[in-house]
Write an enzyme that holds these catalytic residues in place. Sequence first.
Site, PDB file in Angstrom:
ATOM      1  N   HIS A 181       0.842  -1.200   0.000  1.00 41.68           N
ATOM      2  CA  HIS A 181       0.000   0.000   0.000  1.00 41.68           C
ATOM      3  C   HIS A 181       0.877   1.251   0.000  1.00 41.68           C
ATOM      4  CE1 HIS A 181      -2.967   2.969   1.132  1.00 41.68           C
ATOM      5  NE2 HIS A 181      -3.898   2.099   0.755  1.00 41.68           N
ATOM      6  N   GLU A 238      -3.751   1.611  -7.495  1.00 43.44           N
ATOM      7  CA  GLU A 238      -4.117   2.722  -6.604  1.00 43.44           C
ATOM      8  C   GLU A 238      -3.164   3.883  -6.873  1.00 43.44           C
ATOM      9  OE1 GLU A 238      -6.484   1.552  -2.749  1.00 43.44           O
ATOM     10  OE2 GLU A 238      -4.403   1.970  -2.340  1.00 43.44           O
TER      11      GLU A 238
END
Length: 259
Positions: A97, A169
């Site tokens: 992430h 993302e």
Amino acid sequence: MSKLIVGNLKMNLLTIAERDRYLESFERELKNFPENKAKIILCPPFVHLEKFSEKFKMENVSIGAQNIFWEERGSFTGEISSLMVKNIGCKYVILGHSERRKYFSESGEIINAKIKAALQDNLTPIVCIGESQAERNDGDTAEIIVAQINQSLKDVPISKITEVVFAYEPVWAVGSDAIPTGNDILEVRITIKKTLVEKYGASAAEKVRILYGGSVNSKNVAQVCVEPQMDGVLVGRESLIPNEFLKIVEIINAIRNNE
Ligand code: 13P
């Protein structure tokens, strides 16, 4: 291939009372929900994993962790291994992430080690990749995506690749209200697929799911998921509101039924 709708609850639900309110509300909303064909994956903080696993035993709701360490056990103070989260009921783990890359200096090498640890323990890694605003401005998106895939998949054998899920993302879309166009997302999807075809061949690459994440809500899910033919979404803020999160699920379900 069923769509995946992943809720990354990040560092939220600070008290037991808050957690229980969330679980009750989620359960209540789920009861009124029409038939769900998509797969819901909730990723709460470590301290809530056990409770979430106990609560959601149904087939189409799974639990995931937000991180793991790459070693299995031993003197690694403060760390949690893939086997530990697996044994508590997790099937998935979010890795790479942008918040971990930024605040914890996680490199491609570290992320790769964690992906391999997850795969070894049959935990599905949801691997986040994406460019920063500066990289996007410089026209380097595709290059960054390819580099991150290559780093992530170093020494990952073809027998394991279909268990990996990628989440595109863009760093600039996380926690903002900015989103890419459907066409931008589709272009990245094609770049990811091409890279996977080159590395593992077409039939394996076809089975790898690619999600979109970054400021997803029920109003933009058509643009960020349906239009670019993504295999689901990774949701941050909106996953903290069960009613809003399930609206996203509902829209994705409707598309599937129309397919
Ligand atoms: P937001 O949906 O809050 O932008 O967060 C996205 C994210 O980081 C999911 O992993």
